[in-house]
Design an enzyme around this catalytic site. Structure first.
Site, mmCIF file in Angstrom:
data_model
loop_
_atom_site.group_PDB
_atom_site.id
_atom_site.type_symbol
_atom_site.label_atom_id
_atom_site.label_comp_id
_atom_site.label_asym_id
_atom_site.label_seq_id
_atom_site.Cartn_x
_atom_site.Cartn_y
_atom_site.Cartn_z
ATOM 1 N N GLY B 86 3.387 -10.456 -40.340
ATOM 2 C CA GLY B 86 4.678 -10.542 -39.680
ATOM 3 C C GLY B 86 5.309 -9.165 -39.528
ATOM 4 O O GLY B 86 4.606 -8.178 -39.370
ATOM 5 N N LEU B 87 6.619 -9.117 -39.608
ATOM 6 C CA LEU B 87 7.372 -7.866 -39.451
ATOM 7 C C LEU B 87 7.030 -7.164 -38.148
ATOM 8 O O LEU B 87 6.858 -5.952 -38.104
ATOM 9 C CB LEU B 87 7.110 -6.906 -40.622
ATOM 10 C CG LEU B 87 7.756 -7.247 -41.963
ATOM 11 C CD1 LEU B 87 7.493 -6.131 -42.958
ATOM 12 C CD2 LEU B 87 9.258 -7.426 -41.791
ATOM 13 N N CYS B 88 6.885 -7.944 -37.104
ATOM 14 C CA CYS B 88 6.631 -7.290 -35.827
ATOM 15 C C CYS B 88 7.553 -7.872 -34.760
ATOM 16 O O CYS B 88 7.138 -8.201 -33.659
ATOM 17 C CB CYS B 88 5.174 -7.410 -35.419
ATOM 18 S SG CYS B 88 4.468 -9.019 -35.658
ATOM 19 N N GLY B 89 8.787 -8.024 -35.111
ATOM 20 C CA GLY B 89 9.785 -8.467 -34.151
ATOM 21 C C GLY B 89 9.484 -9.853 -33.634
ATOM 22 O O GLY B 89 9.070 -10.729 -34.381
ATOM 23 N N PHE B 91 7.131 -10.688 -31.597
ATOM 24 C CA PHE B 91 5.773 -10.747 -31.049
ATOM 25 C C PHE B 91 5.142 -12.133 -31.155
ATOM 26 O O PHE B 91 4.737 -12.733 -30.163
ATOM 27 C CB PHE B 91 4.896 -9.699 -31.765
ATOM 28 C CG PHE B 91 3.437 -9.793 -31.442
ATOM 29 C CD1 PHE B 91 2.962 -9.320 -30.241
ATOM 30 C CD2 PHE B 91 2.548 -10.350 -32.342
ATOM 31 C CE1 PHE B 91 1.614 -9.394 -29.933
ATOM 32 C CE2 PHE B 91 1.203 -10.426 -32.041
ATOM 33 C CZ PHE B 91 0.735 -9.953 -30.838
#
Lengths: 146, 321
Positions: B86-89, B91
Protein backbone atom coordinates in the site's frame (compact mmCIF):
# COMPACT_ATOMS: atom_id res chain seq x y z
CA UNK A 1 22.51 -0.31 -55.36
CA UNK A 2 22.41 -0.34 -51.62
CA UNK A 3 24.84 -2.79 -50.10
CA UNK A 4 23.89 -2.63 -46.44
CA UNK A 5 20.96 -3.99 -44.48
CA UNK A 6 19.31 -2.13 -41.67
CA UNK A 7 19.32 -4.75 -38.92
CA UNK A 8 17.40 -4.68 -35.68
CA UNK A 9 17.02 -7.33 -33.00
CA UNK A 10 14.53 -6.90 -30.18
CA UNK A 11 13.47 -9.07 -27.27
CA UNK A 12 10.45 -8.37 -25.10
CA UNK A 13 12.83 -6.84 -22.60
CA UNK A 14 14.91 -4.57 -24.80
CA UNK A 15 16.38 -3.75 -28.16
CA UNK A 16 19.62 -5.72 -28.27
CA UNK A 17 21.24 -4.40 -31.42
CA UNK A 18 20.39 -1.95 -34.14
CA UNK A 19 22.76 -1.15 -36.95
CA UNK A 20 23.56 -1.25 -40.65
CA UNK A 21 25.21 -4.54 -41.55
CA UNK A 22 26.56 -6.17 -44.69
CA UNK A 23 25.17 -9.61 -44.08
CA UNK A 24 23.49 -11.66 -41.39
CA UNK A 25 23.27 -15.41 -40.82
CA UNK A 26 20.36 -16.77 -38.84
CA UNK A 27 19.52 -20.17 -37.36
CA UNK A 28 15.99 -20.94 -38.55
CA UNK A 29 14.04 -24.09 -37.87
CA UNK A 30 14.62 -25.17 -41.44
CA UNK A 31 18.36 -24.59 -41.35
CA UNK A 32 20.76 -21.69 -41.28
CA UNK A 33 20.11 -18.94 -43.75
CA UNK A 34 22.24 -15.97 -44.69
CA UNK A 35 20.57 -12.74 -45.67
CA UNK A 36 22.43 -10.46 -48.02
CA UNK A 37 21.29 -7.06 -49.25
CA UNK A 38 18.31 -7.06 -51.62
CA UNK A 39 16.93 -10.29 -50.23
CA UNK A 40 13.31 -10.99 -51.04
CA UNK A 41 10.80 -10.46 -48.22
CA UNK A 42 10.71 -13.45 -45.90
CA UNK A 43 9.25 -14.47 -42.57
CA UNK A 44 10.76 -17.40 -40.74
CA UNK A 45 10.91 -19.02 -37.33
CA UNK A 46 14.18 -19.09 -35.41
CA UNK A 47 15.59 -21.79 -33.22
CA UNK A 48 18.23 -21.62 -30.53
CA UNK A 49 21.60 -20.87 -32.02
CA UNK A 50 24.02 -18.17 -32.97
CA UNK A 51 23.44 -15.28 -35.26
CA UNK A 52 26.36 -13.91 -37.26
CA UNK A 53 26.55 -10.32 -38.36
CA UNK A 54 29.09 -8.62 -40.55
CA UNK A 55 29.34 -4.89 -40.43
CA UNK A 56 31.96 -2.18 -40.89
CA UNK A 57 33.58 -3.11 -37.57
CA UNK A 58 33.91 -6.78 -38.36
CA UNK A 59 32.00 -9.83 -37.23
CA UNK A 60 29.59 -10.07 -34.31
CA UNK A 61 27.91 -13.06 -32.76
CA UNK A 62 24.60 -12.96 -30.99
CA UNK A 63 23.23 -15.89 -29.03
CA UNK A 64 19.49 -16.23 -29.63
CA UNK A 65 16.91 -18.66 -28.41
CA UNK A 66 13.77 -18.85 -30.45
CA UNK A 67 11.76 -16.13 -32.14
CA UNK A 68 11.15 -14.96 -35.67
CA UNK A 69 12.88 -13.05 -38.36
CA UNK A 70 11.25 -10.75 -40.82
CA UNK A 71 13.15 -9.66 -43.89
CA UNK A 72 11.40 -6.60 -45.18
CA UNK A 73 11.52 -5.20 -48.64
CA UNK A 74 13.76 -2.22 -48.33
CA UNK A 75 16.86 -3.95 -47.01
CA UNK A 76 15.52 -4.22 -43.51
CA UNK A 77 15.88 -7.22 -41.26
CA UNK A 78 13.93 -7.38 -38.03
CA UNK A 79 14.50 -10.15 -35.52
CA UNK A 80 12.06 -10.73 -32.69
CA UNK A 81 13.86 -13.07 -30.32
CA UNK A 82 12.63 -14.66 -27.12
CA UNK A 83 16.01 -13.90 -25.67
CA UNK A 84 19.19 -12.62 -27.23
CA UNK A 85 22.59 -11.63 -26.01
CA UNK A 86 25.55 -9.99 -27.67
CA UNK A 87 28.71 -12.06 -27.51
CA UNK A 88 30.44 -9.60 -25.19
CA UNK A 89 27.54 -9.50 -22.76
CA UNK A 90 27.47 -13.19 -22.01
CA UNK A 91 28.42 -14.15 -18.50
CA UNK A 92 30.10 -17.52 -18.97
CA UNK A 93 30.06 -18.48 -15.35
CA UNK A 94 26.38 -17.80 -14.97
CA UNK A 95 25.57 -19.68 -18.14
CA UNK A 96 27.54 -22.66 -16.89
CA UNK A 97 25.83 -22.60 -13.50
CA UNK A 98 22.41 -22.34 -15.12
CA UNK A 99 23.19 -25.21 -17.44
CA UNK A 100 24.36 -27.47 -14.63
CA UNK A 101 21.32 -26.58 -12.56
CA UNK A 102 19.02 -27.46 -15.44
CA UNK A 103 20.79 -30.78 -16.02
CA UNK A 104 20.47 -31.51 -12.34
CA UNK A 105 16.74 -30.83 -12.43
CA UNK A 106 16.42 -32.89 -15.56
CA UNK A 107 17.62 -35.95 -13.69
CA UNK A 108 14.82 -35.51 -11.21
CA UNK A 109 12.20 -34.59 -13.77
CA UNK A 110 12.98 -37.47 -16.10
CA UNK A 111 10.80 -39.80 -14.14
CA UNK A 112 7.94 -37.35 -13.67
CA UNK A 113 6.59 -35.34 -16.56
CA UNK A 114 7.40 -34.99 -20.23
CA UNK A 115 6.49 -31.36 -20.45
CA UNK A 116 8.89 -30.32 -17.72
CA UNK A 117 11.56 -32.39 -19.30
CA UNK A 118 11.22 -30.69 -22.66
CA UNK A 119 11.32 -27.32 -20.98
CA UNK A 120 14.49 -28.18 -19.12
CA UNK A 121 16.03 -29.54 -22.27
CA UNK A 122 15.31 -26.19 -23.91
CA UNK A 123 17.04 -24.40 -21.05
CA UNK A 124 20.07 -26.65 -21.36
CA UNK A 125 20.21 -25.95 -25.09
CA UNK A 126 19.93 -22.27 -24.52
CA UNK A 127 22.70 -22.18 -21.96
CA UNK A 128 24.91 -24.39 -24.11
CA UNK A 129 24.39 -21.95 -26.91
CA UNK A 130 25.30 -18.99 -24.74
CA UNK A 131 28.43 -20.78 -23.61
CA UNK A 132 29.40 -21.61 -27.13
CA UNK A 133 28.98 -18.08 -28.38
CA UNK A 134 30.64 -16.62 -25.32
CA UNK A 135 33.66 -18.91 -25.63
CA UNK A 136 34.10 -18.14 -29.29
CA UNK A 137 34.17 -14.50 -28.48
CA UNK A 138 36.72 -14.93 -25.71
CA UNK A 139 39.00 -16.82 -28.02
CA UNK A 140 38.93 -14.06 -30.58
CA UNK A 141 39.64 -11.43 -28.01
CA UNK A 142 41.14 -12.99 -24.91
CA UNK A 143 40.30 -11.12 -21.76
CA UNK A 144 43.23 -9.31 -20.20
CA UNK A 145 42.78 -10.62 -16.69
CA UNK A 146 42.61 -14.29 -17.66
CA UNK B 1 3.74 26.04 30.88
CA UNK B 2 6.96 24.10 30.82
CA UNK B 3 5.02 20.89 30.31
CA UNK B 4 3.28 22.34 27.29
CA UNK B 5 6.49 23.35 25.49
CA UNK B 6 7.93 19.97 26.20
CA UNK B 7 4.94 18.20 24.65
CA UNK B 8 5.13 20.39 21.57
CA UNK B 9 8.82 19.74 21.24
CA UNK B 10 8.24 16.00 21.39
CA UNK B 11 5.60 16.27 18.73
CA UNK B 12 7.88 18.27 16.43
CA UNK B 13 10.50 15.59 16.76
CA UNK B 14 8.07 12.80 15.97
CA UNK B 15 6.68 14.58 12.90
CA UNK B 16 10.26 15.25 11.81
CA UNK B 17 11.02 11.54 12.01
CA UNK B 18 7.97 10.69 9.96
CA UNK B 19 9.05 13.22 7.39
CA UNK B 20 12.45 11.62 7.15
CA UNK B 21 10.84 8.27 6.45
CA UNK B 22 8.41 9.57 3.84
CA UNK B 23 11.22 11.49 2.18
CA UNK B 24 13.32 8.35 1.96
CA UNK B 25 10.38 6.38 0.60
CA UNK B 26 9.81 9.07 -1.98
CA UNK B 27 13.40 8.78 -3.19
CA UNK B 28 13.24 5.00 -3.33
CA UNK B 29 9.99 5.15 -5.29
CA UNK B 30 11.49 7.70 -7.68
CA UNK B 31 14.46 5.46 -8.40
CA UNK B 32 12.24 2.43 -8.90
CA UNK B 33 9.93 4.42 -11.11
CA UNK B 34 12.77 5.41 -13.40
CA UNK B 35 13.72 1.78 -13.81
CA UNK B 36 10.16 0.63 -14.37
CA UNK B 37 9.47 3.33 -16.93
CA UNK B 38 12.62 2.42 -18.79
CA UNK B 39 11.69 -1.23 -19.08
CA UNK B 40 8.16 -0.31 -20.11
CA UNK B 41 9.62 1.75 -22.94
CA UNK B 42 12.01 -1.01 -23.94
CA UNK B 43 9.20 -3.49 -24.41
CA UNK B 44 7.41 -1.18 -26.74
CA UNK B 45 9.68 -1.86 -29.72
CA UNK B 46 9.05 -5.56 -29.53
CA UNK B 47 5.32 -5.11 -29.15
CA UNK B 48 5.14 -2.78 -32.12
CA UNK B 49 7.21 -5.00 -34.35
CA UNK B 50 5.30 -8.11 -33.41
CA UNK B 51 2.03 -6.37 -34.07
CA UNK B 52 3.29 -5.09 -37.37
CA UNK B 53 4.14 -8.60 -38.42
CA UNK B 54 0.77 -9.89 -37.31
CA UNK B 55 -1.04 -7.30 -39.41
CA UNK B 56 0.86 -8.45 -42.47
CA UNK B 57 0.22 -12.09 -41.74
CA UNK B 58 -3.47 -11.69 -41.11
CA UNK B 59 -3.84 -9.82 -44.38
CA UNK B 60 -2.41 -12.70 -46.27
CA UNK B 61 -4.74 -15.36 -45.10
CA UNK B 62 -7.70 -15.72 -42.82
CA UNK B 63 -6.49 -18.66 -40.87
CA UNK B 64 -8.65 -20.27 -38.26
CA UNK B 65 -6.55 -20.14 -35.18
CA UNK B 66 -8.13 -20.57 -31.77
CA UNK B 67 -6.60 -17.36 -30.48
CA UNK B 68 -8.27 -15.26 -33.14
CA UNK B 69 -11.65 -16.91 -32.90
CA UNK B 70 -14.50 -14.75 -31.62
CA UNK B 71 -16.97 -16.77 -29.58
CA UNK B 72 -20.09 -15.85 -27.71
CA UNK B 73 -19.02 -15.09 -24.15
CA UNK B 74 -20.20 -17.54 -21.53
CA UNK B 75 -17.25 -17.18 -19.23
CA UNK B 76 -14.98 -14.24 -18.79
CA UNK B 77 -11.56 -14.03 -17.24
CA UNK B 78 -10.16 -10.83 -15.87
CA UNK B 79 -6.51 -10.33 -14.97
CA UNK B 80 -6.39 -7.64 -12.33
CA UNK B 81 -2.98 -6.05 -11.92
CA UNK B 82 -2.43 -4.23 -8.65
CA UNK B 83 0.42 -3.69 -6.24
CA UNK B 84 1.56 -5.83 -3.36
CA UNK B 85 2.02 -2.99 -0.96
CA UNK B 86 0.00 0.00 0.00
CA UNK B 87 1.08 3.58 0.71
CA UNK B 88 0.74 4.50 -2.90
CA UNK B 89 -2.11 6.96 -2.85
CA UNK B 90 -5.18 6.01 -4.82
CA UNK B 91 -3.34 3.66 -7.15
CA UNK B 92 -5.05 0.47 -6.05
CA UNK B 93 -8.34 2.15 -5.26
CA UNK B 94 -8.60 3.51 -8.81
CA UNK B 95 -7.99 0.29 -10.64
CA UNK B 96 -10.21 -1.67 -8.28
CA UNK B 97 -13.04 0.83 -8.58
CA UNK B 98 -12.82 0.78 -12.34
CA UNK B 99 -12.82 -3.00 -12.41
CA UNK B 100 -15.74 -3.22 -10.00
CA UNK B 101 -17.74 -0.80 -12.13
CA UNK B 102 -17.21 -2.93 -15.18
CA UNK B 103 -17.91 -6.17 -13.40
CA UNK B 104 -21.22 -4.84 -12.23
CA UNK B 105 -22.22 -4.47 -15.82
CA UNK B 106 -21.43 -7.92 -17.23
CA UNK B 107 -23.45 -7.53 -20.43
CA UNK B 108 -21.35 -4.60 -21.51
CA UNK B 109 -18.04 -6.16 -20.64
CA UNK B 110 -18.96 -9.48 -22.21
CA UNK B 111 -19.90 -8.04 -25.57
CA UNK B 112 -17.66 -9.18 -28.37
CA UNK B 113 -16.63 -7.09 -31.29
CA UNK B 114 -17.51 -9.18 -34.28
CA UNK B 115 -17.19 -8.43 -37.96
CA UNK B 116 -20.84 -7.61 -38.35
CA UNK B 117 -21.70 -5.59 -35.28
CA UNK B 118 -21.61 -7.05 -31.80
CA UNK B 119 -21.97 -10.46 -30.30
CA UNK B 120 -24.00 -10.31 -27.11
CA UNK B 121 -22.92 -12.53 -24.23
CA UNK B 122 -25.18 -15.07 -22.57
CA UNK B 123 -27.34 -13.79 -19.72
CA UNK B 124 -25.73 -15.63 -16.84
CA UNK B 125 -22.19 -14.67 -17.67
CA UNK B 126 -19.64 -16.09 -15.23
CA UNK B 127 -16.60 -14.07 -14.26
CA UNK B 128 -13.34 -15.39 -12.89
CA UNK B 129 -10.42 -13.33 -11.66
CA UNK B 130 -6.66 -13.77 -11.70
CA UNK B 131 -5.11 -11.48 -9.15
CA UNK B 132 -1.68 -10.05 -9.82
CA UNK B 133 -0.51 -8.35 -6.66
CA UNK B 134 -1.95 -8.87 -3.21
CA UNK B 135 -4.37 -5.95 -3.23
CA UNK B 136 -6.28 -7.16 -6.24
CA UNK B 137 -6.49 -10.67 -4.88
CA UNK B 138 -7.82 -9.34 -1.59
CA UNK B 139 -10.47 -7.39 -3.43
CA UNK B 140 -11.61 -10.41 -5.41
CA UNK B 141 -11.78 -12.48 -2.26
CA UNK B 142 -13.76 -9.86 -0.41
CA UNK B 143 -16.21 -9.33 -3.25
CA UNK B 144 -16.69 -13.09 -3.56
CA UNK B 145 -15.47 -13.27 -7.13
CA UNK B 146 -14.06 -16.57 -8.16
CA UNK B 147 -10.34 -16.07 -7.74
CA UNK B 148 -8.67 -18.81 -9.74
CA UNK B 149 -5.08 -17.75 -9.21
CA UNK B 150 -3.06 -15.13 -7.46
CA UNK B 151 0.44 -14.01 -8.34
CA UNK B 152 2.24 -11.77 -5.91
CA UNK B 153 5.89 -12.70 -6.09
CA UNK B 154 6.98 -10.07 -8.56
CA UNK B 155 9.97 -7.83 -8.20
CA UNK B 156 9.69 -4.11 -8.78
CA UNK B 157 10.71 -4.44 -12.37
CA UNK B 158 9.19 -7.73 -13.48
CA UNK B 159 11.04 -9.83 -16.01
CA UNK B 160 9.33 -11.64 -18.82
CA UNK B 161 10.02 -14.93 -17.08
CA UNK B 162 8.05 -13.74 -14.07
CA UNK B 163 4.86 -13.25 -15.98
CA UNK B 164 5.21 -16.35 -18.10
CA UNK B 165 3.09 -18.43 -15.69
CA UNK B 166 0.25 -15.94 -16.06
CA UNK B 167 0.31 -15.80 -19.83
CA UNK B 168 0.68 -19.56 -20.03
CA UNK B 169 -2.31 -20.10 -17.80
CA UNK B 170 -4.40 -17.57 -19.71
CA UNK B 171 -3.52 -19.06 -23.09
CA UNK B 172 -4.10 -22.62 -22.02
CA UNK B 173 -7.44 -21.88 -20.46
CA UNK B 174 -8.52 -19.94 -23.51
CA UNK B 175 -7.49 -22.64 -25.89
CA UNK B 176 -9.38 -25.19 -23.84
CA UNK B 177 -12.39 -22.91 -24.30
CA UNK B 178 -12.82 -22.53 -20.57
CA UNK B 179 -13.03 -18.81 -21.19
CA UNK B 180 -14.36 -16.92 -24.16
CA UNK B 181 -12.82 -13.59 -23.42
CA UNK B 182 -9.85 -12.43 -21.39
CA UNK B 183 -9.48 -8.91 -20.15
CA UNK B 184 -6.53 -7.36 -18.40
CA UNK B 185 -7.10 -4.51 -15.94
CA UNK B 186 -4.00 -2.41 -15.46
CA UNK B 187 -2.90 1.12 -14.80
CA UNK B 188 -1.53 2.96 -17.77
CA UNK B 189 1.44 5.13 -17.02
CA UNK B 190 1.03 8.50 -18.70
CA UNK B 191 3.43 10.59 -16.66
CA UNK B 192 4.68 10.80 -13.11
CA UNK B 193 1.50 12.65 -12.13
CA UNK B 194 -1.14 11.00 -14.30
CA UNK B 195 -1.96 7.35 -14.38
CA UNK B 196 -5.17 5.94 -15.74
CA UNK B 197 -6.85 2.71 -14.84
CA UNK B 198 -7.63 0.76 -18.00
CA UNK B 199 -9.28 -2.44 -19.09
CA UNK B 200 -8.17 -4.08 -22.29
CA UNK B 201 -9.15 -7.22 -24.06
CA UNK B 202 -6.24 -9.55 -24.73
CA UNK B 203 -8.10 -12.57 -26.02
CA UNK B 204 -9.46 -13.12 -28.57
CA UNK B 205 -6.77 -10.98 -30.15
CA UNK B 206 -8.53 -7.91 -31.39
CA UNK B 207 -7.09 -5.29 -33.67
CA UNK B 208 -8.96 -2.52 -31.95
CA UNK B 209 -7.60 -3.26 -28.50
CA UNK B 210 -4.06 -3.84 -29.65
CA UNK B 211 -4.07 -0.63 -31.60
CA UNK B 212 -5.45 1.23 -28.62
CA UNK B 213 -2.78 -0.20 -26.41
CA UNK B 214 -0.05 0.77 -28.83
CA UNK B 215 -1.50 4.22 -29.13
CA UNK B 216 -1.45 4.54 -25.34
CA UNK B 217 2.19 3.66 -25.43
CA UNK B 218 2.76 6.41 -27.92
CA UNK B 219 1.32 8.99 -25.58
CA UNK B 220 4.25 8.77 -23.24
CA UNK B 221 6.03 11.47 -25.11
CA UNK B 222 9.59 11.26 -26.44
CA UNK B 223 10.67 10.29 -29.91
CA UNK B 224 8.70 7.08 -30.15
CA UNK B 225 5.47 9.02 -29.88
CA UNK B 226 4.69 8.67 -33.53
CA UNK B 227 4.06 4.96 -33.57
CA UNK B 228 1.95 4.08 -36.50
CA UNK B 229 0.72 0.63 -37.13
CA UNK B 230 2.43 0.62 -40.46
CA UNK B 231 0.73 -0.55 -43.56
CA UNK B 232 2.90 -3.13 -45.23
CA UNK B 233 4.89 -1.52 -47.95
CA UNK B 234 4.81 -4.61 -50.04
CA UNK B 235 2.02 -6.76 -51.25
CA UNK B 236 1.81 -9.60 -48.82
CA UNK B 237 1.88 -12.18 -51.58
CA UNK B 238 5.50 -11.34 -52.07
CA UNK B 239 6.38 -12.58 -48.62
CA UNK B 240 7.97 -15.93 -48.31
CA UNK B 241 7.10 -18.00 -45.27
CA UNK B 242 9.35 -20.61 -43.79
CA UNK B 243 8.15 -23.23 -42.94
CA UNK B 244 4.65 -21.79 -43.57
CA UNK B 245 2.36 -19.00 -42.52
CA UNK B 246 0.33 -21.21 -40.22
CA UNK B 247 3.37 -22.20 -38.17
CA UNK B 248 4.62 -18.65 -37.96
CA UNK B 249 1.22 -17.45 -36.81
CA UNK B 250 0.82 -20.15 -34.20
CA UNK B 251 4.10 -19.01 -32.66
CA UNK B 252 3.65 -15.29 -32.94
CA UNK B 253 0.12 -15.08 -31.52
CA UNK B 254 0.88 -16.46 -28.05
CA UNK B 255 3.98 -14.26 -28.00
CA UNK B 256 1.86 -11.25 -28.72
CA UNK B 257 -0.52 -12.05 -25.89
CA UNK B 258 2.41 -12.59 -23.59
CA UNK B 259 3.94 -9.29 -24.60
CA UNK B 260 0.67 -7.53 -24.03
CA UNK B 261 0.32 -8.89 -20.52
CA UNK B 262 3.96 -8.15 -19.86
CA UNK B 263 3.53 -4.60 -21.05
CA UNK B 264 0.49 -4.17 -18.82
CA UNK B 265 2.49 -5.43 -15.84
CA UNK B 266 5.31 -3.02 -16.56
CA UNK B 267 2.93 -0.10 -17.01
CA UNK B 268 1.32 -0.95 -13.69
CA UNK B 269 4.69 -1.18 -11.98
CA UNK B 270 5.70 2.21 -13.33
CA UNK B 271 2.36 3.67 -12.25
CA UNK B 272 2.60 2.14 -8.81
CA UNK B 273 5.98 3.65 -8.14
CA UNK B 274 5.06 7.05 -9.42
CA UNK B 275 1.82 6.99 -7.42
CA UNK B 276 3.81 6.08 -4.36
CA UNK B 277 6.32 8.78 -5.08
CA UNK B 278 3.58 11.40 -5.30
CA UNK B 279 1.86 10.12 -2.17
CA UNK B 280 5.11 10.26 -0.26
CA UNK B 281 5.93 13.70 -1.57
CA UNK B 282 2.54 14.92 -0.38
CA UNK B 283 3.16 13.33 2.98
CA UNK B 284 6.56 15.01 3.26
CA UNK B 285 5.05 18.36 2.35
CA UNK B 286 2.28 17.90 4.88
CA UNK B 287 4.88 17.04 7.51
CA UNK B 288 6.82 20.21 6.68
CA UNK B 289 3.71 22.33 7.08
CA UNK B 290 2.92 20.64 10.35
CA UNK B 291 6.41 21.23 11.69
CA UNK B 292 6.19 24.89 10.75
CA UNK B 293 2.94 25.28 12.61
CA UNK B 294 4.16 23.37 15.62
CA UNK B 295 7.29 25.52 15.73
CA UNK B 296 5.12 28.61 15.80
CA UNK B 297 3.04 27.18 18.63
CA UNK B 298 6.18 26.22 20.46
CA UNK B 299 7.63 29.73 20.23
CA UNK B 300 4.36 31.23 21.32
CA UNK B 301 4.20 28.96 24.32
CA UNK B 302 7.84 29.70 25.17
CA UNK B 303 7.28 33.43 24.97
CA UNK B 304 4.13 33.23 26.99
CA UNK B 305 6.09 31.39 29.65
CA UNK B 306 8.82 34.06 29.67
CA UNK B 307 6.34 36.89 29.77
CA UNK B 308 4.56 35.28 32.63
CA UNK B 309 7.79 34.77 34.50
CA UNK B 310 8.77 38.41 34.03
CA UNK B 311 5.33 39.50 35.13
CA UNK B 312 5.70 37.36 38.23
CA UNK B 313 9.15 38.80 39.02
CA UNK B 314 7.97 42.33 38.38
CA UNK B 315 4.92 41.65 40.52
CA UNK B 316 7.13 40.27 43.29
CA UNK B 317 9.50 43.27 43.10
CA UNK B 318 6.56 45.66 43.24
CA UNK B 319 5.20 43.88 46.30
CA UNK B 320 8.58 44.10 48.04
CA UNK B 321 9.05 47.75 47.06
Amino acid sequence: MNNTIYFKIATPEKVVYEKDVFQVSLPTTSGEITVLPNHIPLVSVLQTGEMKLKDAEGEHLIAVSGGFVEVRGKNEVVVLANSAEMENEIDLERAETARLAAIEQMKIAKSTENVDFAKLQAIVDREMNRLRVGRKYRKLQPMKDS
Amino acid sequence: MAVNTKAIKRRIKSVGNTKKITKAMEMVAAAKMRKAVESALNTRTYATLAWDLLVKLSKQQKTKLPLLEVRQVKKLLIVLITSNRGLCGSFNANIIRKTAEQLNNPINIGRQRAKNGHLEPVKDLAIDVIGVGKKGADFARKMKYNLIASFSEFSDTPKLNDIRPISKMVLEEYEKKNYDKVIVAYTDFKSAITQTAKLRQVLPISEVDLEKMLRDLGEHGDDTANITVAEPKLEIDEYLFEPNAQTVLSIILPKLVETQIYQATLESAASEHSARMMAMRNASDAASDMIKELNLNFNKARQAAITQEIAEIAGGAAALG
